[in-house]
Design an enzyme around this catalytic site. Structure first.
Site, PDB file in Angstrom:
ATOM      1  N   MET A   1      -8.233   0.594   1.072  1.00  0.00           N
ATOM      2  CA  MET A   1      -7.557  -0.188   2.112  1.00  0.00           C
ATOM      3  C   MET A   1      -7.586   0.538   3.450  1.00  0.00           C
ATOM      4  O   MET A   1      -7.708  -0.096   4.503  1.00  0.00           O
ATOM      5  CB  MET A   1      -6.116  -0.514   1.702  1.00  0.00           C
ATOM      6  CG  MET A   1      -6.016  -1.426   0.496  1.00  0.00           C
ATOM      7  SD  MET A   1      -7.042  -2.920   0.587  1.00  0.00           S
ATOM      8  CE  MET A   1      -6.366  -3.709   2.032  1.00  0.00           C
ATOM      9  N   GLU A   2      -7.502   1.856   3.425  1.00  0.00           N
ATOM     10  CA  GLU A   2      -7.570   2.630   4.672  1.00  0.00           C
ATOM     11  C   GLU A   2      -8.942   2.478   5.328  1.00  0.00           C
ATOM     12  O   GLU A   2      -9.047   2.299   6.550  1.00  0.00           O
ATOM     13  CB  GLU A   2      -7.247   4.100   4.400  1.00  0.00           C
ATOM     14  CG  GLU A   2      -5.788   4.375   4.123  1.00  0.00           C
ATOM     15  CD  GLU A   2      -5.280   3.929   2.744  1.00  0.00           C
ATOM     16  OE1 GLU A   2      -4.063   3.994   2.506  1.00  0.00           O
ATOM     17  OE2 GLU A   2      -6.094   3.513   1.891  1.00  0.00           O
TER      18      GLU A   2
ATOM     19  N   CYS B   1       0.845  -1.205   0.000  1.00  0.00           N
ATOM     20  CA  CYS B   1       0.000   0.000   0.000  1.00  0.00           C
ATOM     21  C   CYS B   1       0.875   1.247   0.000  1.00  0.00           C
ATOM     22  O   CYS B   1       1.918   1.279   0.652  1.00  0.00           O
ATOM     23  CB  CYS B   1      -0.868   0.049   1.256  1.00  0.00           C
ATOM     24  SG  CYS B   1      -2.448  -0.727   1.064  1.00  0.00           S
ATOM     25  N   HIS B   2       0.414   2.250  -0.706  1.00  0.00           N
ATOM     26  CA  HIS B   2       1.114   3.530  -0.697  1.00  0.00           C
ATOM     27  C   HIS B   2       0.742   4.304   0.563  1.00  0.00           C
ATOM     28  O   HIS B   2      -0.433   4.338   0.925  1.00  0.00           O
ATOM     29  CB  HIS B   2       0.715   4.368  -1.917  1.00  0.00           C
ATOM     30  CG  HIS B   2       1.185   3.797  -3.193  1.00  0.00           C
ATOM     31  ND1 HIS B   2       0.493   2.814  -3.873  1.00  0.00           N
ATOM     32  CD2 HIS B   2       2.295   4.056  -3.925  1.00  0.00           C
ATOM     33  CE1 HIS B   2       1.161   2.496  -4.973  1.00  0.00           C
ATOM     34  NE2 HIS B   2       2.251   3.225  -5.028  1.00  0.00           N
TER      35      HIS B   2
ATOM     36  N   ASP C   1     -11.497  -7.064  21.602  1.00  0.00           N
ATOM     37  CA  ASP C   1     -10.516  -6.985  22.686  1.00  0.00           C
ATOM     38  C   ASP C   1     -11.141  -6.457  23.971  1.00  0.00           C
ATOM     39  O   ASP C   1     -10.903  -6.981  25.052  1.00  0.00           O
ATOM     40  CB  ASP C   1      -9.334  -6.110  22.269  1.00  0.00           C
ATOM     41  CG  ASP C   1      -8.325  -5.965  23.392  1.00  0.00           C
ATOM     42  OD1 ASP C   1      -7.853  -7.003  23.900  1.00  0.00           O
ATOM     43  OD2 ASP C   1      -8.017  -4.818  23.780  1.00  0.00           O
TER      44      ASP C   1
END
Length: 161
Positions: free
Chosen positions: A111-112, A76-77, A126
């Site tokens: 992707m972000e 990824c950039h 969690d």
């Protein structure tokens, strides 16, 4: 043999060169679902989870994840993330998460947005695992993206929003 975009002539993984692409306005939204018990959802709603405010912590974790995506996904950039929004909504036995990321760059922010939704869901897990270890993280998916050479994409099913 197909021509791969992220493999060079010697068969090595490579980052695609986006230098020649124009900078354009780009957005992406993604979603995830955490399935749990109605008791855990009630505990989140009533702020009874021992680790603290679940949805606010998940929101912050999602924002941080969007900003660090290039550190997590090898090819990824790194992008100038201009805005990240992470919304968490309680259902009867699930937490629905939607992230939206905006930038002006040479490549998209799908992707972000996906990282933001996934890490927010992992954070919910969690924080609530002491109450329910059988929680399930599901349906991590791109809802929509705008901008760029490939044009806009809007998910056809209505699961995302």
């Amino acid at each position: 043999m197909p021509e791969f975009t992220h493999i060079d002539d010697l068969g090595r993984a490579r980052m695609v060169d986006v230098t020649g692409k124009p900078v354009t306005s780009r957005t992406a939204s993604a979603a995830a679902v955490v399935r749990t018990t109605t008791e855990v959802v009630a505990a989140i709603r009533e702020q009874r989870i021992a680790k603290g405010p679940v949805l606010e912590t998940a929101r912050i974790a999602g924002i941080q994840a969007a900003k660090r995506t290039a550190d997590l996904i090898p090819l990824c950039h790194p992008l100038p993330v201009h805005h990240v929004d992470v919304e968490c909504e309680l259902g009867d036995n699930e937490i629905r998460i939607i992230s939206t990321v905006r930038t002006e760059a040479r490549t998209g922010v799908e992707m972000e947005a996906l990282c933001a939704a996934a890490v927010a869901a992992l954070t919910v897990y969690d924080m609530c695992k002491a109450a329910d270890r059988s929680m399930t993280i599901a349906e991590i998916r791109l809802i929509e993206k705008t901008g760029g050479k490939s044009g806009d994409y809007f998910r056809q099913d209505s699961v995302g929003r």
